[in-house]
Design an enzyme around this catalytic site. Structure first.
Site, PDB file in Angstrom:
ATOM      1  N   LYS A   1      81.038 -66.379  27.473  1.00  0.00           N
ATOM      2  CA  LYS A   1      80.147 -67.128  28.372  1.00  0.00           C
ATOM      3  C   LYS A   1      80.502 -68.615  28.360  1.00  0.00           C
ATOM      4  O   LYS A   1      80.463 -69.287  29.398  1.00  0.00           O
ATOM      5  CB  LYS A   1      78.680 -66.915  27.983  1.00  0.00           C
ATOM      6  CG  LYS A   1      77.681 -67.723  28.834  1.00  0.00           C
ATOM      7  CD  LYS A   1      77.725 -67.302  30.275  1.00  0.00           C
ATOM      8  CE  LYS A   1      76.912 -68.015  31.294  1.00  0.00           C
ATOM      9  NZ  LYS A   1      76.101 -69.141  31.059  1.00  0.00           N
TER      10      LYS A   1
ATOM     11  N   ARG B   1     108.886 -89.783  16.476  1.00  0.00           N
ATOM     12  CA  ARG B   1     108.132 -89.485  15.247  1.00  0.00           C
ATOM     13  C   ARG B   1     109.048 -89.579  14.026  1.00  0.00           C
ATOM     14  O   ARG B   1     108.663 -90.042  12.963  1.00  0.00           O
ATOM     15  CB  ARG B   1     107.521 -88.082  15.320  1.00  0.00           C
ATOM     16  CG  ARG B   1     106.384 -87.951  16.318  1.00  0.00           C
ATOM     17  CD  ARG B   1     105.837 -86.528  16.349  1.00  0.00           C
ATOM     18  NE  ARG B   1     105.046 -86.203  15.171  1.00  0.00           N
ATOM     19  CZ  ARG B   1     105.352 -85.291  14.274  1.00  0.00           C
ATOM     20  NH1 ARG B   1     106.457 -84.579  14.417  1.00  0.00           N
ATOM     21  NH2 ARG B   1     104.570 -85.061  13.258  1.00  0.00           N
TER      22      ARG B   1
ATOM     23  N   ASN C   1      72.403 -69.736  26.261  1.00  0.00           N
ATOM     24  CA  ASN C   1      73.751 -70.314  26.142  1.00  0.00           C
ATOM     25  C   ASN C   1      73.959 -70.894  24.750  1.00  0.00           C
ATOM     26  O   ASN C   1      74.208 -72.084  24.582  1.00  0.00           O
ATOM     27  CB  ASN C   1      73.937 -71.423  27.191  1.00  0.00           C
ATOM     28  CG  ASN C   1      74.397 -70.873  28.525  1.00  0.00           C
ATOM     29  OD1 ASN C   1      75.037 -69.815  28.598  1.00  0.00           O
ATOM     30  ND2 ASN C   1      74.076 -71.574  29.591  1.00  0.00           N
TER      31      ASN C   1
ATOM     32  N   ARG D   1      82.549 -85.344  34.833  1.00  0.00           N
ATOM     33  CA  ARG D   1      81.082 -85.470  34.746  1.00  0.00           C
ATOM     34  C   ARG D   1      80.727 -86.734  33.982  1.00  0.00           C
ATOM     35  O   ARG D   1      79.780 -87.438  34.327  1.00  0.00           O
ATOM     36  CB  ARG D   1      80.472 -84.258  34.030  1.00  0.00           C
ATOM     37  CG  ARG D   1      80.629 -82.997  34.817  1.00  0.00           C
ATOM     38  CD  ARG D   1      79.327 -82.301  35.090  1.00  0.00           C
ATOM     39  NE  ARG D   1      79.613 -81.034  35.709  1.00  0.00           N
ATOM     40  CZ  ARG D   1      78.920 -79.931  35.526  1.00  0.00           C
ATOM     41  NH1 ARG D   1      77.863 -79.939  34.729  1.00  0.00           N
ATOM     42  NH2 ARG D   1      79.262 -78.825  36.131  1.00  0.00           N
TER      43      ARG D   1
ATOM     44  N   MET E   1      64.358 -67.865  34.164  1.00  0.00           N
ATOM     45  CA  MET E   1      65.371 -66.836  33.860  1.00  0.00           C
ATOM     46  C   MET E   1      64.734 -65.663  33.123  1.00  0.00           C
ATOM     47  O   MET E   1      64.982 -64.500  33.440  1.00  0.00           O
ATOM     48  CB  MET E   1      66.485 -67.415  32.965  1.00  0.00           C
ATOM     49  CG  MET E   1      67.468 -68.309  33.660  1.00  0.00           C
ATOM     50  SD  MET E   1      68.642 -67.401  34.682  1.00  0.00           S
ATOM     51  CE  MET E   1      69.702 -66.629  33.467  1.00  0.00           C
TER      52      MET E   1
ATOM     53  N   HIS F   1      83.484 -68.983  30.461  1.00  0.00           N
ATOM     54  CA  HIS F   1      83.009 -68.828  31.844  1.00  0.00           C
ATOM     55  C   HIS F   1      82.488 -70.170  32.357  1.00  0.00           C
ATOM     56  O   HIS F   1      82.803 -70.617  33.460  1.00  0.00           O
ATOM     57  CB  HIS F   1      81.907 -67.757  31.890  1.00  0.00           C
ATOM     58  CG  HIS F   1      81.086 -67.747  33.153  1.00  0.00           C
ATOM     59  ND1 HIS F   1      80.104 -68.704  33.411  1.00  0.00           N
ATOM     60  CD2 HIS F   1      81.096 -66.933  34.230  1.00  0.00           C
ATOM     61  CE1 HIS F   1      79.568 -68.472  34.590  1.00  0.00           C
ATOM     62  NE2 HIS F   1      80.149 -67.397  35.110  1.00  0.00           N
ATOM     63  N   ASN F   2      81.681 -70.829  31.547  1.00  0.00           N
ATOM     64  CA  ASN F   2      81.103 -72.106  31.977  1.00  0.00           C
ATOM     65  C   ASN F   2      82.162 -73.195  32.087  1.00  0.00           C
ATOM     66  O   ASN F   2      82.085 -74.049  32.973  1.00  0.00           O
ATOM     67  CB  ASN F   2      79.985 -72.533  31.025  1.00  0.00           C
ATOM     68  CG  ASN F   2      78.689 -71.785  31.311  1.00  0.00           C
ATOM     69  OD1 ASN F   2      78.716 -70.691  31.848  1.00  0.00           O
ATOM     70  ND2 ASN F   2      77.578 -72.372  30.953  1.00  0.00           N
TER      71      ASN F   2
ATOM     72  N   VAL G   1      65.305 -68.263  25.008  1.00  0.00           N
ATOM     73  CA  VAL G   1      64.795 -69.606  24.688  1.00  0.00           C
ATOM     74  C   VAL G   1      65.964 -70.586  24.650  1.00  0.00           C
ATOM     75  O   VAL G   1      67.120 -70.186  24.599  1.00  0.00           O
ATOM     76  CB  VAL G   1      64.001 -69.630  23.357  1.00  0.00           C
ATOM     77  CG1 VAL G   1      62.796 -68.712  23.434  1.00  0.00           C
ATOM     78  CG2 VAL G   1      64.878 -69.233  22.178  1.00  0.00           C
ATOM     79  N   LYS G   2      65.641 -71.858  24.666  1.00  0.00           N
ATOM     80  CA  LYS G   2      66.644 -72.920  24.707  1.00  0.00           C
ATOM     81  C   LYS G   2      67.590 -72.815  23.507  1.00  0.00           C
ATOM     82  O   LYS G   2      67.137 -72.576  22.375  1.00  0.00           O
ATOM     83  CB  LYS G   2      65.886 -74.255  24.677  1.00  0.00           C
ATOM     84  CG  LYS G   2      66.641 -75.445  25.123  1.00  0.00           C
ATOM     85  CD  LYS G   2      65.610 -76.569  25.301  1.00  0.00           C
ATOM     86  CE  LYS G   2      66.156 -77.921  25.490  1.00  0.00           C
ATOM     87  NZ  LYS G   2      67.316 -78.429  25.018  1.00  0.00           N
TER      88      LYS G   2
ATOM     89  N   SER H   1      74.954 -64.659  32.991  1.00  0.00           N
ATOM     90  CA  SER H   1      75.239 -65.617  34.066  1.00  0.00           C
ATOM     91  C   SER H   1      74.719 -65.121  35.403  1.00  0.00           C
ATOM     92  O   SER H   1      74.714 -63.928  35.679  1.00  0.00           O
ATOM     93  CB  SER H   1      76.742 -65.855  34.184  1.00  0.00           C
ATOM     94  OG  SER H   1      76.990 -66.732  35.268  1.00  0.00           O
ATOM     95  N   GLY H   2      74.335 -66.083  36.215  1.00  0.00           N
ATOM     96  CA  GLY H   2      73.928 -65.740  37.573  1.00  0.00           C
ATOM     97  C   GLY H   2      72.736 -66.548  38.033  1.00  0.00           C
ATOM     98  O   GLY H   2      72.258 -66.387  39.154  1.00  0.00           O
TER      99      GLY H   2
ATOM    100  N   GLU I   1      83.621 -72.610  35.275  1.00  0.00           N
ATOM    101  CA  GLU I   1      82.605 -73.029  36.268  1.00  0.00           C
ATOM    102  C   GLU I   1      82.699 -74.547  36.508  1.00  0.00           C
ATOM    103  O   GLU I   1      82.726 -75.007  37.659  1.00  0.00           O
ATOM    104  CB  GLU I   1      81.230 -72.634  35.721  1.00  0.00           C
ATOM    105  CG  GLU I   1      80.026 -73.117  36.501  1.00  0.00           C
ATOM    106  CD  GLU I   1      78.705 -72.767  35.777  1.00  0.00           C
ATOM    107  OE1 GLU I   1      78.482 -71.576  35.485  1.00  0.00           O
ATOM    108  OE2 GLU I   1      77.918 -73.686  35.484  1.00  0.00           O
TER     109      GLU I   1
ATOM    110  N   ASN J   1      55.342 -65.594  24.961  1.00  0.00           N
ATOM    111  CA  ASN J   1      55.770 -66.984  25.140  1.00  0.00           C
ATOM    112  C   ASN J   1      54.965 -67.847  24.186  1.00  0.00           C
ATOM    113  O   ASN J   1      53.782 -67.587  23.966  1.00  0.00           O
ATOM    114  CB  ASN J   1      55.541 -67.434  26.594  1.00  0.00           C
ATOM    115  CG  ASN J   1      56.305 -68.703  26.904  1.00  0.00           C
ATOM    116  OD1 ASN J   1      57.505 -68.665  27.163  1.00  0.00           O
ATOM    117  ND2 ASN J   1      55.629 -69.828  26.862  1.00  0.00           N
TER     118      ASN J   1
HETATM  119  C1  6PG Z   1      75.333 -69.445  34.607  1.00  0.00           C
HETATM  120  C2  6PG Z   1      75.327 -70.940  34.440  1.00  0.00           C
HETATM  121  C3  6PG Z   1      74.159 -71.363  33.622  1.00  0.00           C
HETATM  122  C4  6PG Z   1      73.821 -72.827  33.786  1.00  0.00           C
HETATM  123  C5  6PG Z   1      74.780 -73.745  33.117  1.00  0.00           C
HETATM  124  C6  6PG Z   1      74.805 -75.117  33.723  1.00  0.00           C
HETATM  125  O1  6PG Z   1      76.363 -68.887  34.284  1.00  0.00           O
HETATM  126  O2  6PG Z   1      74.341 -68.884  35.062  1.00  0.00           O
HETATM  127  O3  6PG Z   1      76.509 -71.354  33.822  1.00  0.00           O
HETATM  128  O4  6PG Z   1      74.409 -70.973  32.312  1.00  0.00           O
HETATM  129  O5  6PG Z   1      73.694 -73.121  35.109  1.00  0.00           O
HETATM  130  O6  6PG Z   1      74.366 -73.855  31.789  1.00  0.00           O
HETATM  131  O7  6PG Z   1      75.524 -75.906  32.872  1.00  0.00           O
HETATM  132  P1  6PG Z   1      75.474 -77.467  32.885  1.00  0.00           P
HETATM  133  O8  6PG Z   1      74.035 -77.883  32.837  1.00  0.00           O
HETATM  134  O9  6PG Z   1      76.207 -77.838  31.636  1.00  0.00           O
HETATM  135  O10 6PG Z   1      76.155 -77.881  34.149  1.00  0.00           O
END
Ligand code: 6PG
Length: 472
Positions: A184, A447, A103, A289, A14, A187-188, A75-76, A129-130, A191, A33
């Protein structure tokens, strides 16, 4: 001599792709890096012939940047972000802007922002995202933080972002502190929900009706040309079409049915519980999941637990038509819930998020990009305080017209024993939202019975208690 416009730290795919995207748009990028060889390899291969420079020390990176410095961290999420900030901090000056493009949890972003403010450093939490392709050719970008800091990166973000059909870049300032990472996160969550809704329909048609993966690829591709058009629909068709080179079977037949998660979906659910906003379609997707990950337990139980007897298989065409409607309706519910959460947080957390703008920047570049986002944008542009997306046109009418098909698809799944956690949660959400009266009157009475918690009445104000043990 400081000569570079922006730096990027973290050369994962990314990060690398964002660097190349910025370079292609004429910005001079410096990269760093932690592992030296990663930088060397990137410079020798993908960045060869570009204006990118590789740096091997944070001080060298800082010295390469024009003031105020703009440094994008890729970074993570979690500890690594704090570690990089600590490493950089001694080399920065007041006014410099750190941008976290990962994220990260919105609360971490707010904490870091306040901490850095003490040194006059500015912090932006930016959802990007993308995926890999989006990073390279145009992601959807969700920035939050101090508005003046955003202005320093705005030209870069507007240049590299995806463009929707009207040509507008998919980036907009969303609010202070963690607002960008909050959007975001939601958004996820959406998703997760849309992916799960698609998976449930796939399961109904594949396992329930025995439709082949190839035929399903055609069905999803066909749906992708209509009201369901979206990136996730497009990739579903492509995935179903793909053959496994090892066995010659459709690749979906050989992939393990256990999906992982990195945490953003779970955060969305935790936050929704905190805010008191029901998001059952999204919660069910996160739970699904979790269920998928119980592979060993499911295998063992599958030999012991009984389901319905297979009866006459339902007519495929009718089920497919119904499934399409159920998928559309469930997806609308997922968006309605995500937007409701954003709306509540916007007030309660003082983010002031513009929902029409949010829908606008989701129309291209991001994973949940979909044709229906233009309708969602219009709905919030017409009425920013809309109490539920379900009641806005064209969704209200569409959900009415699709009601019978929506129920039919879920009934068929139920009859065949195909689990539809997100689909069923969506319909229950819709039915609850359209019920002027729900059975919580009984809950209130219970209650009060066991805990004297009191109850409210429909016909007069105040808190009431009944002496339930006395003769009535
Ligand atoms: C995005 C995705 C990206 C990533 C997710 C996957 O918008 O580009 O959402 O951020 O693919 O983090 O999430 P999971 O690993 O929790 O499914």
């Amino acid at each position: 001599m400081p000569s570079h416009d922006i730096a990027l730290i973290g050369l994962g795919v990314m990060g690398q792709n964002l660097v190349l995207n910025m370079d292609r748009h004429g910005f001079a990028v410096a990269v760093y890096n932690r592992t030296r060889s990663v930088t060397e390899q990137f410079m020798a291969e993908r960045a060869a012939g570009t204006a990118v420079i590789g740096c091997f020390e944070p001080a060298e990176l800082a010295a390469a940047l024009k003031p105020p410095r703009r440094i994008l961290l890729m970074v993570k999420a979690g500890g690594p972000v704090d570690a990089v900030i600590q490493q950089l901090r001694p080399h920065l000056q007041p006014g410099d802007v750190l941008i976290d493009g990962g994220n990260s949890h919105f609360a971490d972003t707010a904490r870091r922002s306040k901490d850095l403010e003490a040194d006059g450093l500015r912090y932006l939490g930016v959802g990007i995202s993308g995926g890999e392709e989006g990073a390279l050719y145009g992601p959807s970008i969700m920035p939050g933080g101090p508005p003046a800091a955003y202005e320093t990166v705005r030209p870069i973000f507007e240049a590299i972002a995806a463009r929707a059909d009207d040509g507008a870049p998919c980036v907009a300032y969303l609010g202070p502190l963690g607002a960008g990472h909050y959007v975001k996160m939601v958004h996820n969550g959406i998703e997760y929900a849309v992916m799960q809704l698609i998976a449930e329909i796939y399961d109904l048609l594949r396992r329930g009706l025995g439709t082949s993966a190839e035929a399903l690829a055609r069905t999803f591709a066909e749906w992708n040309r209509g009201e369901l058009a979206s990136y996730l629909m497009e990739i579903t068709a492509a995935v179903l079409r793909r053959q496994d080179p090892l066995t010659g079977q459709p690749i979906t037949e050989v992939i393990l049915d256990s999906a992982e998660q990195k945490g953003t979906g779970r955060w969305t659910v935790q936050e929704a519980l905190e805010m008191g906003v029901p998001i059952p379609t999204i919660s069910a997707a996160v739970e699904a999941r979790g269920l998928s990950a119980l592979k060993a337990q499911r295998l063992a139980a599958s030999r012991l637990l009984h389901g319905p007897q297979p009866g006459e298989p339902p007519a495929r065409e009718a089920v497919e038509a119904a499934a399409r409607q159920a998928l559309y309706a469930g997806t609308v519910c997922a968006y309605a819930q995500g937007m409701a959460l954003l709306q509540r947080a916007s007030g309660e957390r003082d983010f002031g998020i513009d929902l029409a703008e949010t829908a606008r920047i989701w129309r291209a570049g991001c994973i949940i990009r979909a044709a229906m986002l233009e309708d969602i944008r219009r709905a919030y542009a017409a009425e920013s305080s809309l109490s539920s997306l379900l009641t806005a046109s064209p969704f209200r009418e569409a959900l009415g017209e699709m009601n019978a098909g929506w129920r039919q698809a879920l009934e068929t799944s139920l009859r065949l024993g195909i689990p539809t956690p997100s689909g069923s949660a969506s319909l229950a959400y819709y039915d609850a939202m359209r019920s002027a009266r729900l059975p919580a009157n009984l809950t209130q009475a219970q209650r009060d019975y066991f805990g004297a918690h009191t109850y409210q009445r429909l016909d007069r104000e105040g808190a009431f208690h009944t002496d339930w043990l006395a003769e009535g």
